[in-house]
Design a protein around this motif. Structure first.
Motif, mmCIF file in Angstrom:
data_model
loop_
_atom_site.group_PDB
_atom_site.id
_atom_site.type_symbol
_atom_site.label_atom_id
_atom_site.label_comp_id
_atom_site.label_asym_id
_atom_site.label_seq_id
_atom_site.Cartn_x
_atom_site.Cartn_y
_atom_site.Cartn_z
ATOM 1 N N TRP A 5 82.742 3.829 4.289
ATOM 2 C CA TRP A 5 83.703 3.649 3.194
ATOM 3 C C TRP A 5 84.945 2.903 3.694
ATOM 4 N N LEU A 55 86.252 9.843 -0.114
ATOM 5 C CA LEU A 55 84.937 9.253 -0.386
ATOM 6 C C LEU A 55 83.841 9.848 0.504
ATOM 7 N N ILE A 86 81.329 12.337 -1.038
ATOM 8 C CA ILE A 86 80.366 11.996 -2.084
ATOM 9 C C ILE A 86 78.963 12.254 -1.539
ATOM 10 N N ASP A 87 78.201 12.998 -2.324
ATOM 11 C CA ASP A 87 76.919 13.480 -1.822
ATOM 12 C C ASP A 87 75.767 12.764 -2.492
ATOM 13 N N CYS A 88 75.166 11.843 -1.758
ATOM 14 C CA CYS A 88 73.978 11.149 -2.265
ATOM 15 C C CYS A 88 73.356 10.380 -1.111
ATOM 16 N N ARG A 139 72.471 2.430 0.872
ATOM 17 C CA ARG A 139 72.652 1.182 0.119
ATOM 18 C C ARG A 139 74.004 0.551 0.426
ATOM 19 N N LEU A 140 75.000 1.398 0.558
ATOM 20 C CA LEU A 140 76.329 0.887 0.902
ATOM 21 C C LEU A 140 76.275 0.190 2.257
ATOM 22 N N THR A 195 70.792 8.228 -0.888
ATOM 23 C CA THR A 195 70.531 6.798 -1.029
ATOM 24 C C THR A 195 71.820 5.998 -1.099
ATOM 25 N N LEU A 196 72.850 6.587 -1.696
ATOM 26 C CA LEU A 196 74.105 5.843 -1.859
ATOM 27 C C LEU A 196 74.583 5.252 -0.545
#
Lengths: 219, 219
Positions: free
Chosen positions: B82, B104, B107-109, B115-116, B111-112
DNA sequence: AAATTTATTTAGACAAATCTAAATAAATTT
DNA sequence: AAATTTATTTAGATTTGTCTAAATAAATTT
């Protein structure tokens, strides 16, 4: 004014529910929306009332005050911009973004969201077609048309897509059609209902009626 | 394994503090780092101990278990990526990103973040030069040099900057030097210690010794 | 209009994360 | 080694947001 995560969720929920109907928002409607118990809703609503963010009448329902609405719109703006980010930049599908954006909407930084807005090219609306409030909290309702309804020679900006299927998204990706792309209608073919368009005044392609029926355009 | 925000902050803090020194991390060191009271630290550390995330000995200090370390590294990875996003994409200055990235990182994901990572071009390290753990939690330590120490003809990738001042950042922006840029040393000028370089095999410029001293390069 | 069902609120409890003040252990000084 | 200082822990309280179960109000049915 600063809010806790829970407060923000409640404010946004009240805002969204009261957009759909005229009357006050009921406890059960909120319990349903937020997947929580009616008792919890009553608790929280009373706190928000004491803080002057909502107007609440026992057994009647709840509505936002001006201050509450202002906060709710800020949260909605953040939510929608993050949705655009996830779809446009990280190539997430429609179905996956809701949960993530609901987390991201709570990130607290004034400059962050305005920079994000700029970075995304000041999008007019979310992938689902919900208009994004501007930095002043104003919601400017531009008229929108189906790409199908544009006449020859007209052009506009892709502002939303009606179909969320992965297949459709992949199609659009392959054809360089994206949120914010400029589309010009070159010719409408009567025979099969398809349309010749250019994208960003560059690529010229032909797309079928089924495609134009699912793309929303603003000027 | 899922954690609360507070748990994540503690795990990351323990990880970062134990990187700096060999011994167990003390209660006061953590209270200092997290800007909270020693009593709160003891409380939380005991909970983490009961969950098997840290090993804690009264009055001695705390260290991460394998599971705790794994979690800590995931959080650090998110934090650092981030940070790169904020600097690289949203053009934030060094000084502003810490607070935002600390939000930031929670944030729990799954794949996110991958991808970032891809979206950012799989950066090797954060703007501050901290190596970013990969998706498997591995920290691969590539050797790095000051740009000053590269010999003529050598080239490498800008991986970190030592000076965080706005002035320096603006200088770099103006000269098209950014994280991930490829720099090739054309000629080292003895007379004033400056260096002729190309950026991305395109722009050829001369930069002073003061600049080359503040740019870290990986191959 | 009375009875019943549904919606809403209240009361009491709980978990998470923090705090202050008091107690205790460890380290340091004299 | 005793005294003092510093570090750490415990005890008890507080805030936030949630829950269940019971009570009450409003709406609906008979």
């Amino acid at each position: 004014m600063k809010h806790t995560h829970a407060e923000e969720n409640y404010l946004k929920a009240i805002y969204m529910l009261s957009e759909k109907q005229e009357s006050l928002v009921s406890t059960t409607a909120m319990a349903d929306f937020l997947h929580t118990s009616a008792a919890s809703i009553t608790d929280m609503i009373q706190k928000l009332h004491n803080k002057g963010l909502v107007i609440y009448r026992k057994y009647q329902g709840v509505t936002l005050t001006d201050r509450g609405k202002e906060s709710a719109i800020k949260i909605l703006r953040k939510y929608l911009l993050w949705e655009v980010f996830l779809v446009d930049k990280l190539k997430f599908g429609w179905s996956e973004i809701h949960e993530i954006a609901e987390q991201l909407e709570h990130i607290d930084c004034d400059t962050l969201i305005d920079r994000l807005d700029h970075f995304l090219g000041n999008p007019y609306c979310s992938p689902h077609g919900i208009v994004i409030p501007n930095a002043d909290g104003k919601i400017i309702d531009k008229p929108r048309w189906l790409l199908t309804d544009l006449s020859e020679g007209a052009s506009g900006i892709v502002s939303a897509i009606k179909d969320d299927s992965v297949a459709f998204l992949q199609y659009l990706g392959k054809r360089n059609i994206y949120l914010g792309a400029k589309i010009t209608v070159i010719e409408k073919i009567q025979f099969d209902g398809s349309t010749d368009i250019t994208i960003d005044n560059q690529y010229k392609i032909n797309i079928s009626r089924k495609i134009t029926d699912n793309i929303l355009i603003t000027l």
